[in-house]
Scaffold this motif. Structure first.
Motif, PDB file in Angstrom:
ATOM      1  N   ALA A 198      -7.610   7.877   3.262  1.00 57.26           N
ATOM      2  CA  ALA A 198      -7.206   8.418   4.607  1.00 57.26           C
ATOM      3  C   ALA A 198      -7.273  10.170   3.871  1.00 57.26           C
ATOM      4  CB  ALA A 198      -4.541   8.441   3.816  1.00 57.26           C
ATOM      5  N   LYS A 199      -6.602  11.187   3.024  1.00 54.90           N
ATOM      6  CA  LYS A 199      -6.524  12.111   2.512  1.00 54.90           C
ATOM      7  C   LYS A 199      -8.347  12.566   3.069  1.00 54.90           C
ATOM      8  CE  LYS A 199      -4.014  12.985  -1.149  1.00 54.90           C
ATOM      9  NZ  LYS A 199      -3.931  12.803  -2.868  1.00 54.90           N
ATOM     10  N   GLU A 200      -9.184  12.220   3.002  1.00 57.45           N
ATOM     11  CA  GLU A 200     -10.692  12.126   3.458  1.00 57.45           C
ATOM     12  C   GLU A 200     -11.211  11.772   4.882  1.00 57.45           C
ATOM     13  OE1 GLU A 200     -13.468  10.864   0.633  1.00 57.45           O
ATOM     14  OE2 GLU A 200     -13.134  12.112  -0.921  1.00 57.45           O
ATOM     15  N   GLY A 201     -10.282  10.352   5.460  1.00 55.70           N
ATOM     16  CA  GLY A 201     -10.888  10.140   6.336  1.00 55.70           C
ATOM     17  C   GLY A 201      -9.318   9.694   7.770  1.00 55.70           C
ATOM     18  N   MET A 202      -9.279   8.828   8.196  1.00 54.43           N
ATOM     19  CA  MET A 202      -8.391   8.235   9.555  1.00 54.43           C
ATOM     20  C   MET A 202      -7.858   7.235   8.563  1.00 54.43           C
ATOM     21  SD  MET A 202      -9.117   8.184  13.512  1.00 54.43           S
ATOM     22  CE  MET A 202      -8.821   9.425  13.620  1.00 54.43           C
ATOM     23  N   ARG A 203      -6.204   6.912   9.210  1.00 53.47           N
ATOM     24  CA  ARG A 203      -5.164   6.327   8.789  1.00 53.47           C
ATOM     25  C   ARG A 203      -4.736   5.802   9.856  1.00 53.47           C
ATOM     26  NH1 ARG A 203       0.331   4.992   7.333  1.00 53.47           N
ATOM     27  NH2 ARG A 203       0.387   7.963   7.215  1.00 53.47           N
ATOM     28  N   PHE A 204      -4.883   4.809  10.336  1.00 55.56           N
ATOM     29  CA  PHE A 204      -3.722   4.395  11.483  1.00 55.56           C
ATOM     30  C   PHE A 204      -2.646   3.440  10.596  1.00 55.56           C
ATOM     31  CE2 PHE A 204      -8.216   5.406  12.711  1.00 55.56           C
ATOM     32  CZ  PHE A 204      -8.305   4.729  13.585  1.00 55.56           C
ATOM     33  N   THR A 205      -1.851   4.011  11.822  1.00 56.41           N
ATOM     34  CA  THR A 205      -0.354   3.144  11.208  1.00 56.41           C
ATOM     35  C   THR A 205       0.169   2.268  11.839  1.00 56.41           C
ATOM     36  OG1 THR A 205       1.039   4.517  13.578  1.00 56.41           O
ATOM     37  CG2 THR A 205       0.832   5.955  10.990  1.00 56.41           C
ATOM     38  N   HIS A 206      -0.619   1.546  13.099  1.00 51.24           N
ATOM     39  CA  HIS A 206      -0.517   0.398  13.866  1.00 51.24           C
ATOM     40  C   HIS A 206      -1.672  -0.762  14.353  1.00 51.24           C
ATOM     41  CE1 HIS A 206       3.187   3.073  14.946  1.00 51.24           C
ATOM     42  NE2 HIS A 206       4.032   1.935  15.232  1.00 51.24           N
ATOM     43  N   ALA A 207      -2.220  -0.691  13.375  1.00 53.19           N
ATOM     44  CA  ALA A 207      -3.119  -1.935  13.210  1.00 53.19           C
ATOM     45  C   ALA A 207      -2.627  -3.415  12.916  1.00 53.19           C
ATOM     46  CB  ALA A 207      -4.104  -1.248  11.677  1.00 53.19           C
ATOM     47  N   TYR A 208      -3.054  -4.315  13.027  1.00 53.06           N
ATOM     48  CA  TYR A 208      -2.929  -5.651  13.284  1.00 53.06           C
ATOM     49  C   TYR A 208      -3.405  -6.533  13.112  1.00 53.06           C
ATOM     50  CZ  TYR A 208       1.602  -2.957  14.823  1.00 53.06           C
ATOM     51  OH  TYR A 208       2.491  -2.412  15.440  1.00 53.06           O
ATOM     52  N   VAL A 216       0.801  -1.346   0.056  1.00 45.96           N
ATOM     53  CA  VAL A 216      -0.046  -0.010   0.232  1.00 45.96           C
ATOM     54  C   VAL A 216       0.766   1.101  -0.156  1.00 45.96           C
ATOM     55  CG1 VAL A 216      -1.535   1.657   1.140  1.00 45.96           C
ATOM     56  CG2 VAL A 216      -2.134  -1.477   1.187  1.00 45.96           C
ATOM     57  N   GLU A 217       0.908   2.267  -0.790  1.00 50.79           N
ATOM     58  CA  GLU A 217       1.780   3.383  -0.961  1.00 50.79           C
ATOM     59  C   GLU A 217       1.656   4.227   0.232  1.00 50.79           C
ATOM     60  OE1 GLU A 217       1.285   5.164  -5.906  1.00 50.79           O
ATOM     61  OE2 GLU A 217      -0.844   5.261  -4.271  1.00 50.79           O
ATOM     62  N   ASP A 218       0.182   4.630   0.756  1.00 50.59           N
ATOM     63  CA  ASP A 218       0.084   5.422   1.636  1.00 50.59           C
ATOM     64  C   ASP A 218       1.595   4.750   3.838  1.00 50.59           C
ATOM     65  OD1 ASP A 218      -1.122   6.738   1.054  1.00 50.59           O
ATOM     66  OD2 ASP A 218      -3.197   5.631   2.054  1.00 50.59           O
ATOM     67  N   TYR A 219       1.162   3.266   3.154  1.00 56.87           N
ATOM     68  CA  TYR A 219       2.162   2.516   4.156  1.00 56.87           C
ATOM     69  C   TYR A 219       3.781   2.864   3.822  1.00 56.87           C
ATOM     70  CZ  TYR A 219      -1.452   1.442   6.693  1.00 56.87           C
ATOM     71  OH  TYR A 219      -2.519   2.350   7.559  1.00 56.87           O
ATOM     72  N   GLY A 220       4.249   3.128   2.538  1.00 58.19           N
ATOM     73  CA  GLY A 220       5.608   2.889   2.272  1.00 58.19           C
ATOM     74  C   GLY A 220       5.791   1.986   0.697  1.00 58.19           C
ATOM     75  N   GLY A 221       5.273   0.943   0.402  1.00 59.55           N
ATOM     76  CA  GLY A 221       4.401   0.396  -1.161  1.00 59.55           C
ATOM     77  C   GLY A 221       5.092   1.244  -2.123  1.00 59.55           C
ATOM     78  N   ARG A 222       6.019   1.082  -2.979  1.00 62.85           N
ATOM     79  CA  ARG A 222       5.967   1.505  -3.751  1.00 62.85           C
ATOM     80  C   ARG A 222       6.344   0.953  -5.429  1.00 62.85           C
ATOM     81  NH1 ARG A 222      12.404   3.407  -3.078  1.00 62.85           N
ATOM     82  NH2 ARG A 222      12.167   5.066  -1.036  1.00 62.85           N
ATOM     83  N   LYS A 249       5.102 -15.474  -0.693  1.00 62.33           N
ATOM     84  CA  LYS A 249       5.611 -15.947  -2.817  1.00 62.33           C
ATOM     85  C   LYS A 249       6.379 -14.650  -3.287  1.00 62.33           C
ATOM     86  CE  LYS A 249       2.725 -20.470  -3.610  1.00 62.33           C
ATOM     87  NZ  LYS A 249       2.322 -20.571  -4.159  1.00 62.33           N
ATOM     88  N   ILE A 250       5.691 -13.393  -2.519  1.00 62.24           N
ATOM     89  CA  ILE A 250       5.753 -12.142  -3.338  1.00 62.24           C
ATOM     90  C   ILE A 250       6.908 -11.313  -2.724  1.00 62.24           C
ATOM     91  CG2 ILE A 250       3.555  -9.976  -3.285  1.00 62.24           C
ATOM     92  CD1 ILE A 250       2.925 -12.013  -4.639  1.00 62.24           C
ATOM     93  N   LEU A 251       7.521 -10.962  -3.573  1.00 59.60           N
ATOM     94  CA  LEU A 251       8.726  -9.505  -3.073  1.00 59.60           C
ATOM     95  C   LEU A 251       8.100  -8.428  -4.103  1.00 59.60           C
ATOM     96  CD1 LEU A 251      11.743 -11.621  -4.176  1.00 59.60           C
ATOM     97  CD2 LEU A 251      10.973 -11.202  -1.243  1.00 59.60           C
ATOM     98  N   THR A 252       8.003  -7.257  -2.969  1.00 57.97           N
ATOM     99  CA  THR A 252       8.080  -5.816  -2.968  1.00 57.97           C
ATOM    100  C   THR A 252       8.518  -5.173  -2.628  1.00 57.97           C
ATOM    101  OG1 THR A 252       5.289  -7.038  -2.478  1.00 57.97           O
ATOM    102  CG2 THR A 252       5.475  -4.533  -2.795  1.00 57.97           C
ATOM    103  N   GLU A 253       8.929  -3.899  -3.441  1.00 59.11           N
ATOM    104  CA  GLU A 253       9.954  -2.697  -3.194  1.00 59.11           C
ATOM    105  C   GLU A 253       8.576  -1.766  -2.405  1.00 59.11           C
ATOM    106  OE1 GLU A 253      12.730  -2.153  -4.377  1.00 59.11           O
ATOM    107  OE2 GLU A 253      13.173  -3.519  -5.701  1.00 59.11           O
ATOM    108  N   THR A 254       9.748  -1.525  -1.097  1.00 54.42           N
ATOM    109  CA  THR A 254       8.933  -0.352  -0.702  1.00 54.42           C
ATOM    110  C   THR A 254       9.456   0.466   0.156  1.00 54.42           C
ATOM    111  OG1 THR A 254       9.974  -2.173   1.762  1.00 54.42           O
ATOM    112  CG2 THR A 254       8.068  -2.521   0.107  1.00 54.42           C
ATOM    113  N   ASP A 255       9.585   1.327   0.859  1.00 54.69           N
ATOM    114  CA  ASP A 255      10.443   2.432   1.198  1.00 54.69           C
ATOM    115  C   ASP A 255      11.332   1.616   2.222  1.00 54.69           C
ATOM    116  OD1 ASP A 255       8.825   4.647   0.189  1.00 54.69           O
ATOM    117  OD2 ASP A 255       8.376   5.109   2.189  1.00 54.69           O
ATOM    118  N   TRP A 256      11.385   1.237   2.858  1.00 54.21           N
ATOM    119  CA  TRP A 256      12.741   0.815   3.520  1.00 54.21           C
ATOM    120  C   TRP A 256      13.389  -1.103   3.041  1.00 54.21           C
ATOM    121  CZ3 TRP A 256       7.377  -0.205   4.531  1.00 54.21           C
ATOM    122  CH2 TRP A 256       6.596  -1.563   4.476  1.00 54.21           C
ATOM    123  N   GLY A 257      12.873  -0.745   1.363  1.00 50.87           N
ATOM    124  CA  GLY A 257      13.953  -1.711   0.616  1.00 50.87           C
ATOM    125  C   GLY A 257      12.379  -2.833  -0.590  1.00 50.87           C
TER     126      GLY A 257
END
Length: 453
Positions: free
Chosen positions: A56-66, A39-45, A280-288
């Motif tokens: 996220a712009k129209e409401g609330m985004r949670f950073t620590h949902a599990y 997901v882009e908002d969480y660092g997915g590229r 099985k999925i490898l994804t480019e993110t802000d952290w590599g």
């Protein structure tokens, strides 16, 4: 005196009427196998998720949902507000005696519907060892608290059919006969968009446990390969990206339908995920480069996106750093519905409704996991994992502590002899939780096991 009493009565009546008028519709959407890495908002590229960014712009985004690391584990907690150590029976099996948020909201005067994936009645194939003890032991969807349903996998696993091309979908007890050449998520999106456009005499609760982007990783109608009907059942990992973006597209259709229907100011919309991305999925993110962690207890297996929109009530562009876990949704939507949170049920969830309105109230101090997807087909490879975490630290019941904020892959184990003052304090806090939950599990396990073993 009589005039004063009449005035007070009228005031209270009008106040209650006004509150009833404000009772929102509730739409809860849960993606299947969507970790924060996608997901882009969480660092997915790697994938485009503009509708999630719109939420996220129209409401609330949670950073620590599990969530729990696998789907049934999360779904049972989500629907009952109770941790797995208290009501777990088997994978793909929801206790038929459980009370779901569908039941609660029906009691609160809501019209209820469920769309998408069920997979909670029967899971094991008939030739799997021990299957005879578990087959058809789960809750039937027509008894799950929903007035209407449009679902995949409502019966035995060997009869489930496809969820994507030419899907097998049960609509209120009858299977659709015109799904050839169609795509399951499109059928569900059509149903939901039509549902929210209808004029309902009372508020509605619509729960959409998505099939997307769960494997099989196959073409979507936006994939070039879809044009060739012979390739629609192809399975290749690279289609995962198409499926993530189609997840976002379907979400966009639902958001747009709510807006066009003119009910955005009276609809609480929640988007969540049941566990991390497929391994099985490898994804480019802000952290590599990030490998999916579905099924694992590491951060990539349990850290998921969460967005909430309620126009005019939830502040636009808000970011919430508090902890949320899957048991919290039931008390949250009950509070939104103006329904009492039942003390006798002993819910484990903590409502975060007040946080949506920027009000003070209790905050979750930790997230607890009792994770063991056994018994069930293909689940023999798993073992029991019990652990507790907050935003910084995680403690397993074997005594290993992790600085999850700085070590999400859990490569640096902290033992008691290595503790600093901060890690020792976290260890003591979490040990109390683990001991308490263990005692509860030990007392409840025999009765739960007798139902399926």
């Amino acid at each position: 005196m009589i005039k004063q009493l009449l005035f007070i009565f009228c005031f209270l009546f009008l106040n209650l009427f006004a509150q009833a008028e404000q009772t929102p519709n509730i739409v809860l959407i849960m993606a299947d196998d969507l970790g924060i890495d996608s997901v882009e908002d969480y660092g997915g590229r790697q994938y485009k998720t503009p509708v999630m960014s719109q939420l996220a712009k129209e409401g609330m985004r949670f950073t620590h949902a599990y969530a729990q690391p696998l789907c049934t584990n999360t779904r049972i907690q989500l629907m009952t507000g109770i941790y797995n150590h208290r009501n777990w029976l088997a994978f793909g099996v929801l206790d038929p005696q459980a009370k779901t948020f569908g039941h609660y909201l029906q009691e609160a005067g809501y019209k209820t519907a469920i769309v998408g994936k069920w997979q909670l009645q029967s899971y094991d194939p008939p030739d799997y060892p021990g299957a005879a003890k578990r087959r058809d032991k789960g809750m039937h969807v027509n008894k799950a608290g929903f007035d209407d349903y449009c679902l995949w996998h409502t019966h035995h696993t060997e009869d489930k059919g496809s969820r994507y091309p030419d899907p097998k979908i049960n609509l209120n007890g009858k299977y659709l006969t015109d799904t050839k050449g169609k795509y399951g998520p499109d059928i569900w999106a059509d149903y939901i968009c039509d549902y929210v456009r209808q004029k309902h005499e009372k508020p509605f609760f619509l729960y959409y446990p998505m099939a997307l982007p769960h494997n099989p990783f196959s073409p979507t109608p936006d994939s070039p390969e879809w044009k060739d009907s012979e390739r629609r059942f192809d399975e290749e990992n690279h289609f995962y990206g198409d499926m993530v973006e189609y997840t976002d597209k379907v979400l966009g259709r639902i958001v747009n339908a709510i807006d066009v229907a003119g009910i955005a100011e009276n609809t609480l919309l929640i988007f969540y995920s049941d566990n991390g991305t497929n391994q099985k999925i490898l994804t480019e993110t802000d952290w590599g480069l990030s490998q999916g962690g579905k099924g694992l207890s590491i951060d990539a297996g349990v850290h998921v996106p969460l967005y909430v929109r309620w126009k005019g009530e939830v502040a636009a562009g808000a970011v919430n750093h508090n902890l949320v876990d899957s048991t919290d949704f039931l008390p949250t939507i009950l509070e939104a519905a103006g329904a009492p949170i039942p003390a006798k049920e002993g819910l484990d969830g903590i409502s975060f409704f007040h946080q949506l309105l920027d009000q003070r109230g209790p905050e979750r101090p930790w997230v607890f996991y009792h994770y063991d997807p056994r018994p069930g087909w293909d689940k023999h490879k798993f073992t029991l994992h019990r652990f507790v975490q907050d935003r910084r630290y995680k403690l397993y019941d074997n005594g290993i502590l992790i600085d999850v904020e700085n070590d999400p892959l859990e490569q640096h184990l902290i033992y008691a002899e290595d503790d600093t003052r901060a890690t020792a304090a976290a260890r003591r806090k979490f040990q109390r939780v683990l001991h308490e939950k263990y005692d509860e599990w030990r007392n409840l396990r025999p009765a739960n096991n007798r139902q399926v073993q």
